[in-house]
Design a protein around this motif. Structure first.
Motif, PDB file in Angstrom:
ATOM      1  N   ALA A 141       0.847  -1.182   0.000  1.00  0.00           N
ATOM      2  CA  ALA A 141       0.000   0.000   0.000  1.00  0.00           C
ATOM      3  C   ALA A 141       0.885   1.235   0.000  1.00  0.00           C
ATOM      4  CB  ALA A 141      -0.923   0.011   1.217  1.00  0.00           C
ATOM      5  N   SER A 142       0.373   2.325  -0.569  1.00  0.00           N
ATOM      6  CA  SER A 142       1.122   3.578  -0.597  1.00  0.00           C
ATOM      7  C   SER A 142       0.163   4.748  -0.557  1.00  0.00           C
ATOM      8  CB  SER A 142       1.998   3.657  -1.856  1.00  0.00           C
ATOM      9  OG  SER A 142       1.203   3.594  -3.025  1.00  0.00           O
ATOM     10  N   GLY A 143       0.640   5.859   0.033  1.00  0.00           N
ATOM     11  CA  GLY A 143      -0.137   7.078   0.090  1.00  0.00           C
ATOM     12  C   GLY A 143      -1.131   7.107   1.232  1.00  0.00           C
ATOM     13  N   GLY A 144      -0.774   7.775   2.334  1.00  0.00           N
ATOM     14  CA  GLY A 144      -1.695   7.899   3.454  1.00  0.00           C
ATOM     15  C   GLY A 144      -2.172   6.587   4.006  1.00  0.00           C
ATOM     16  N   VAL A 145      -1.241   5.670   4.269  1.00  0.00           N
ATOM     17  CA  VAL A 145      -1.602   4.311   4.686  1.00  0.00           C
ATOM     18  C   VAL A 145      -2.080   4.296   6.140  1.00  0.00           C
ATOM     19  CG1 VAL A 145      -0.746   1.961   5.046  1.00  0.00           C
ATOM     20  CG2 VAL A 145       0.053   3.304   3.081  1.00  0.00           C
ATOM     21  N   GLU A 146      -3.201   3.644   6.375  1.00  0.00           N
ATOM     22  CA  GLU A 146      -3.682   3.336   7.719  1.00  0.00           C
ATOM     23  C   GLU A 146      -3.924   1.834   7.790  1.00  0.00           C
ATOM     24  OE1 GLU A 146      -6.553   5.638   9.670  1.00  0.00           O
ATOM     25  OE2 GLU A 146      -5.981   7.527   8.701  1.00  0.00           O
ATOM     26  N   CYS A 147      -3.216   1.191   8.698  1.00  0.00           N
ATOM     27  CA  CYS A 147      -3.228  -0.274   8.785  1.00  0.00           C
ATOM     28  C   CYS A 147      -3.698  -0.691  10.177  1.00  0.00           C
ATOM     29  CB  CYS A 147      -1.817  -0.802   8.510  1.00  0.00           C
ATOM     30  SG  CYS A 147      -1.641  -2.582   8.669  1.00  0.00           S
ATOM     31  N   LEU A 148      -4.609  -1.647  10.209  1.00  0.00           N
ATOM     32  CA  LEU A 148      -5.081  -2.221  11.471  1.00  0.00           C
ATOM     33  C   LEU A 148      -4.627  -3.672  11.524  1.00  0.00           C
ATOM     34  CD1 LEU A 148      -6.908  -1.869  14.046  1.00  0.00           C
ATOM     35  CD2 LEU A 148      -8.735  -2.879  12.663  1.00  0.00           C
ATOM     36  N   LEU A 149      -3.713  -3.979  12.452  1.00  0.00           N
ATOM     37  CA  LEU A 149      -3.272  -5.353  12.669  1.00  0.00           C
ATOM     38  C   LEU A 149      -4.226  -5.978  13.686  1.00  0.00           C
ATOM     39  CD1 LEU A 149       0.573  -4.727  13.018  1.00  0.00           C
ATOM     40  CD2 LEU A 149      -0.741  -5.237  10.953  1.00  0.00           C
ATOM     41  N   LYS A 150      -4.946  -6.995  13.250  1.00  0.00           N
ATOM     42  CA  LYS A 150      -6.004  -7.560  14.078  1.00  0.00           C
ATOM     43  C   LYS A 150      -5.438  -8.553  15.090  1.00  0.00           C
ATOM     44  CE  LYS A 150      -9.354  -6.999  10.343  1.00  0.00           C
ATOM     45  NZ  LYS A 150     -10.381  -7.649   9.486  1.00  0.00           N
ATOM     46  N   PRO A 151      -6.032  -8.633  16.271  1.00  0.00           N
ATOM     47  CA  PRO A 151      -5.496  -9.544  17.297  1.00  0.00           C
ATOM     48  C   PRO A 151      -5.696 -10.996  16.930  1.00  0.00           C
ATOM     49  CG  PRO A 151      -7.583  -8.597  18.014  1.00  0.00           C
ATOM     50  CD  PRO A 151      -7.200  -7.884  16.748  1.00  0.00           C
ATOM     51  N   GLY A 152      -4.696 -11.795  17.286  1.00  0.00           N
ATOM     52  CA  GLY A 152      -4.808 -13.234  17.113  1.00  0.00           C
ATOM     53  C   GLY A 152      -4.477 -13.751  15.736  1.00  0.00           C
ATOM     54  N   GLY A 153      -4.243 -12.874  14.753  1.00  0.00           N
ATOM     55  CA  GLY A 153      -3.944 -13.318  13.400  1.00  0.00           C
ATOM     56  C   GLY A 153      -2.458 -13.410  13.152  1.00  0.00           C
ATOM     57  N   ASP A 154      -2.105 -13.810  11.930  1.00  0.00           N
ATOM     58  CA  ASP A 154      -0.693 -13.914  11.550  1.00  0.00           C
ATOM     59  C   ASP A 154      -0.016 -12.556  11.629  1.00  0.00           C
ATOM     60  OD1 ASP A 154       1.635 -15.211  10.355  1.00  0.00           O
ATOM     61  OD2 ASP A 154       1.134 -14.089   8.547  1.00  0.00           O
ATOM     62  N   ALA A 155      -0.788 -11.483  11.471  1.00  0.00           N
ATOM     63  CA  ALA A 155      -0.216 -10.150  11.480  1.00  0.00           C
ATOM     64  C   ALA A 155       0.035  -9.627  12.877  1.00  0.00           C
ATOM     65  CB  ALA A 155      -1.157  -9.185  10.756  1.00  0.00           C
ATOM     66  N   SER A 156      -0.579 -10.208  13.889  1.00  0.00           N
ATOM     67  CA  SER A 156      -0.542  -9.637  15.223  1.00  0.00           C
ATOM     68  C   SER A 156       0.810  -9.866  15.884  1.00  0.00           C
ATOM     69  CB  SER A 156      -1.639 -10.270  16.079  1.00  0.00           C
ATOM     70  OG  SER A 156      -1.638  -9.715  17.367  1.00  0.00           O
ATOM     71  N   PRO A 157       1.418  -8.807  16.446  1.00  0.00           N
ATOM     72  CA  PRO A 157       2.664  -9.003  17.176  1.00  0.00           C
ATOM     73  C   PRO A 157       2.498 -10.019  18.287  1.00  0.00           C
ATOM     74  CG  PRO A 157       2.225  -6.668  16.823  1.00  0.00           C
ATOM     75  CD  PRO A 157       0.999  -7.411  16.405  1.00  0.00           C
ATOM     76  N   ALA A 158       3.527 -10.817  18.509  1.00  0.00           N
ATOM     77  CA  ALA A 158       3.389 -11.952  19.414  1.00  0.00           C
ATOM     78  C   ALA A 158       3.144 -11.541  20.859  1.00  0.00           C
ATOM     79  CB  ALA A 158       4.644 -12.836  19.324  1.00  0.00           C
ATOM     80  N   ALA A 159       3.983 -10.692  21.427  1.00  0.00           N
ATOM     81  CA  ALA A 159       3.852 -10.300  22.824  1.00  0.00           C
ATOM     82  C   ALA A 159       4.892  -9.239  23.111  1.00  0.00           C
ATOM     83  CB  ALA A 159       4.055 -11.512  23.752  1.00  0.00           C
ATOM     84  N   GLY A 160       4.804  -8.648  24.306  1.00  0.00           N
ATOM     85  CA  GLY A 160       5.861  -7.740  24.730  1.00  0.00           C
ATOM     86  C   GLY A 160       5.553  -6.303  24.417  1.00  0.00           C
ATOM     87  N   LEU A 161       6.204  -5.714  23.416  1.00  0.00           N
ATOM     88  CA  LEU A 161       6.039  -4.293  23.129  1.00  0.00           C
ATOM     89  C   LEU A 161       4.591  -3.974  22.789  1.00  0.00           C
ATOM     90  CD1 LEU A 161       7.564  -1.659  23.017  1.00  0.00           C
ATOM     91  CD2 LEU A 161       8.053  -2.086  20.616  1.00  0.00           C
ATOM     92  N   PHE A 162       3.941  -4.830  22.005  1.00  0.00           N
ATOM     93  CA  PHE A 162       2.505  -4.726  21.756  1.00  0.00           C
ATOM     94  C   PHE A 162       1.858  -6.050  22.140  1.00  0.00           C
ATOM     95  CE2 PHE A 162       4.076  -1.676  18.473  1.00  0.00           C
ATOM     96  CZ  PHE A 162       3.494  -0.533  19.018  1.00  0.00           C
ATOM     97  N   SER A 163       0.683  -5.972  22.735  1.00  0.00           N
ATOM     98  CA  SER A 163      -0.019  -7.176  23.159  1.00  0.00           C
ATOM     99  C   SER A 163      -0.654  -7.876  21.957  1.00  0.00           C
ATOM    100  CB  SER A 163      -1.106  -6.811  24.170  1.00  0.00           C
ATOM    101  OG  SER A 163      -1.955  -7.909  24.410  1.00  0.00           O
ATOM    102  N   ALA A 164      -0.654  -9.210  21.969  1.00  0.00           N
ATOM    103  CA  ALA A 164      -1.276  -9.996  20.905  1.00  0.00           C
ATOM    104  C   ALA A 164      -2.785 -10.082  21.058  1.00  0.00           C
ATOM    105  CB  ALA A 164      -0.682 -11.407  20.882  1.00  0.00           C
ATOM    106  N   THR A 165      -3.326  -9.572  22.147  1.00  0.00           N
ATOM    107  CA  THR A 165      -4.766  -9.687  22.389  1.00  0.00           C
ATOM    108  C   THR A 165      -5.533  -8.429  21.993  1.00  0.00           C
ATOM    109  OG1 THR A 165      -4.547  -8.895  24.673  1.00  0.00           O
ATOM    110  CG2 THR A 165      -4.351 -11.272  24.293  1.00  0.00           C
ATOM    111  N   GLU A 166      -4.839  -7.399  21.516  1.00  0.00           N
ATOM    112  CA  GLU A 166      -5.479  -6.160  21.107  1.00  0.00           C
ATOM    113  C   GLU A 166      -4.989  -5.750  19.729  1.00  0.00           C
ATOM    114  OE1 GLU A 166      -5.142  -3.015  23.981  1.00  0.00           O
ATOM    115  OE2 GLU A 166      -5.079  -4.430  25.648  1.00  0.00           O
ATOM    116  N   SER A 167      -5.798  -4.972  19.028  1.00  0.00           N
ATOM    117  CA  SER A 167      -5.419  -4.474  17.705  1.00  0.00           C
ATOM    118  C   SER A 167      -4.302  -3.440  17.824  1.00  0.00           C
ATOM    119  CB  SER A 167      -6.620  -3.833  17.007  1.00  0.00           C
ATOM    120  OG  SER A 167      -7.642  -4.778  16.782  1.00  0.00           O
ATOM    121  N   VAL A 168      -3.504  -3.346  16.767  1.00  0.00           N
ATOM    122  CA  VAL A 168      -2.466  -2.315  16.650  1.00  0.00           C
ATOM    123  C   VAL A 168      -2.763  -1.497  15.399  1.00  0.00           C
ATOM    124  CG1 VAL A 168       0.001  -1.840  16.392  1.00  0.00           C
ATOM    125  CG2 VAL A 168      -0.752  -3.799  17.758  1.00  0.00           C
ATOM    126  N   THR A 169      -2.783  -0.179  15.521  1.00  0.00           N
ATOM    127  CA  THR A 169      -2.963   0.677  14.350  1.00  0.00           C
ATOM    128  C   THR A 169      -1.615   1.244  13.931  1.00  0.00           C
ATOM    129  OG1 THR A 169      -3.430   2.628  15.715  1.00  0.00           O
ATOM    130  CG2 THR A 169      -5.304   1.308  15.013  1.00  0.00           C
TER     131      THR A 169
END
Length: 421
Positions: free
Chosen positions: A201-229
């Motif tokens: 994606a390009s140009g004013g990108v807004e990305c929502l990483l959904k919890p529990g999916g392959d995209a979701s950070p595992a743990a630590g800096l961001f929790s895997a149980t909540e979305s990351v924008t």
């Protein structure tokens, strides 16, 4: 061969034009179509079709094989115009308009369904799509047969078989969008392919990483149980679970935890992070002994975060900003609390400087313990008071909880000097 069927047929040999009316059907080569009416032209030898126009509930099935079910390649529209290839032509154009529905092979054998007011296609001699474009508002779905399924929306979309890439562009007042089980992306332009899991994606990108999916950070800096924008200028999401790259004014946020960077790389399966181009991490500092609402910010030119150990490393102009003091060093390493309570401890090395009010401490090494809220400097520490005064010791401790500075000397005359800061 050519097959024509319908309630009535009129053919003008001189003009080489014909029209089939009522339950009209026409089949030739890889093209099989039906409509309320079909108008067609033939070549001068009357041995092959030159063109055909299907009007009224038109449907066109593509490919020489028999229909295989609802996912067979085809077009449905109010009107479909086809220009058939000559003997030397390698492709033939198709234009459709009015409530167009396309079902085509997109890439890696996957099926894409496109709903749009108007579309143009270029087909090979077997009826396979070489390219297509759709405009006037597009909604599309890519199946999940060999990768994540995507729902796409935008003002226009296109596909080139040579690149294996589907492009979706924004429409006035609304960004293009791609949505899957793992992630939702909005941007000026979105690219799917060439691999079945590739997303860009390009140009004013807004990305929502959904919890529990392959995209979701595992743990630590961001929790895997909540979305990351994540907001940025561009992103690249290669398949195979490899690193996702966000670049250009990156802002990642989950609740009160914020990460800014010029570029950010996320290992989607492990949750490891790399940042460069100026990185800052801000979070609540809610460990034992910390009052509510206390914040901490860490930064540097480059960052590495290892999720398994909760280890954060910063280099090249690294700093830590606490409500009571600021620490600077060439490198910083920190341990992030597993319960998302902030920094457990950190250590700075080389060119260390700690500022608290008018006081400044310098040394070769510094450490911070969240449990006691103390910053300790070792390695020939020196304290200055901003008025020309200075003091040296073996260890210099900033007690942030009690608002005092301790200077410790070692040896036969060992002593501790306490300064209220």
């Amino acid at each position: 061969g050519l097959t024509v069927s319908g309630d009535s047929l009129v053919y003008a040999r001189k003009e080489r034009r014909g029209r089939v009316q009522g339950r009209a059907g026409l089949s030739t080569g890889p093209c099989r179509g039906t409509a309320a009416a079909v108008a067609f032209t033939v070549d001068p030898d009357e041995t092959a079709l030159e063109s055909a126009v299907f009007e009224g509930a038109a449907r066109l099935t593509l490919g020489r094989g028999r229909p295989t079910g609802p996912a067979e390649s085809g077009i449905a529209a109010a009107r479909i115009a086809v220009a058939f290839p000559g003997l030397s032509a390698e492709s033939w154009p198709v234009d459709a308009e009015g409530d167009v529905v396309l079902i085509l092979t997109a890439q890696a054998g996957r099926t894409i369904k496109i709903v749009t007011p108007a579309a143009s296609l270029r087909l090979d001699r077997e009826g396979g799509p070489l390219s297509w474009s759709a405009s006037g508002g597009v909604a599309a779905e890519i199946d999940a047969a060999s990768g994540p399924g995507f729902a796409l929306a935008g003002g226009a979309a296109s596909f080139e078989a040579s690149s294996g890439v589907v492009r979706v562009e924004r429409e006035p007042g609304r960004p293009a969008a791609a949505d899957s089980a793992d992630v939702r992306v909005e941007a000026d332009e979105i690219v799917i392919g060439p691999g079945p899991e590739d997303l860009g994606a390009s140009g004013g990108v807004e990305c929502l990483l959904k919890p529990g999916g392959d995209a979701s950070p595992a743990a630590g800096l961001f929790s895997a149980t909540e979305s990351v924008t994540v907001r940025c200028d561009s992103m690249a999401w290669p398949g195979g679970g490899s690193e996702t790259m966000f670049s250009g004014g990156v802002l990642a946020r989950q609740g009160a935890r914020v990460l800014r960077a010029g570029e950010l790389f996320l290992a989607r399966r492990s949750g490891d992070l790399r940042g460069r181009g100026g990185v800052a991490v801000e979070m609540d500092q809610g460990g034992a002994g910390d009052p509510a609402g206390r914040r901490i910010e860490l930064g540097g030119r480059d960052m590495v975060y290892r999720s398994e150990r909760g280890a954060l490393s910063l280099s090249d102009g690294a700093f830590v900003r606490l409500p009571e003091a600021r620490l600077e060093a060439e490198t910083l390493s920190a341990v992030i609390d597993r319960e998302q309570a902030g920094v457990e401890s950190l250590e700075g090395r080389k060119g260390v400087s700690v500022s608290k009010g008018a006081y400044k401490g310098r040394s070769e090494k510094a450490s911070y313990e969240a449990a006691t809220r103390t910053l300790t400097l070792t390695g020939r520490p020196v304290l200055t008071d901003g008025q020309g005064g200075s003091a040296k010791g073996a260890k210099l401790t900033f007690d942030l909880a009690d608002d005092k500075i301790l200077i410790e000397n070692e040896g036969p005359g060992r002593a501790t000097t306490v300064i209220r800061s």
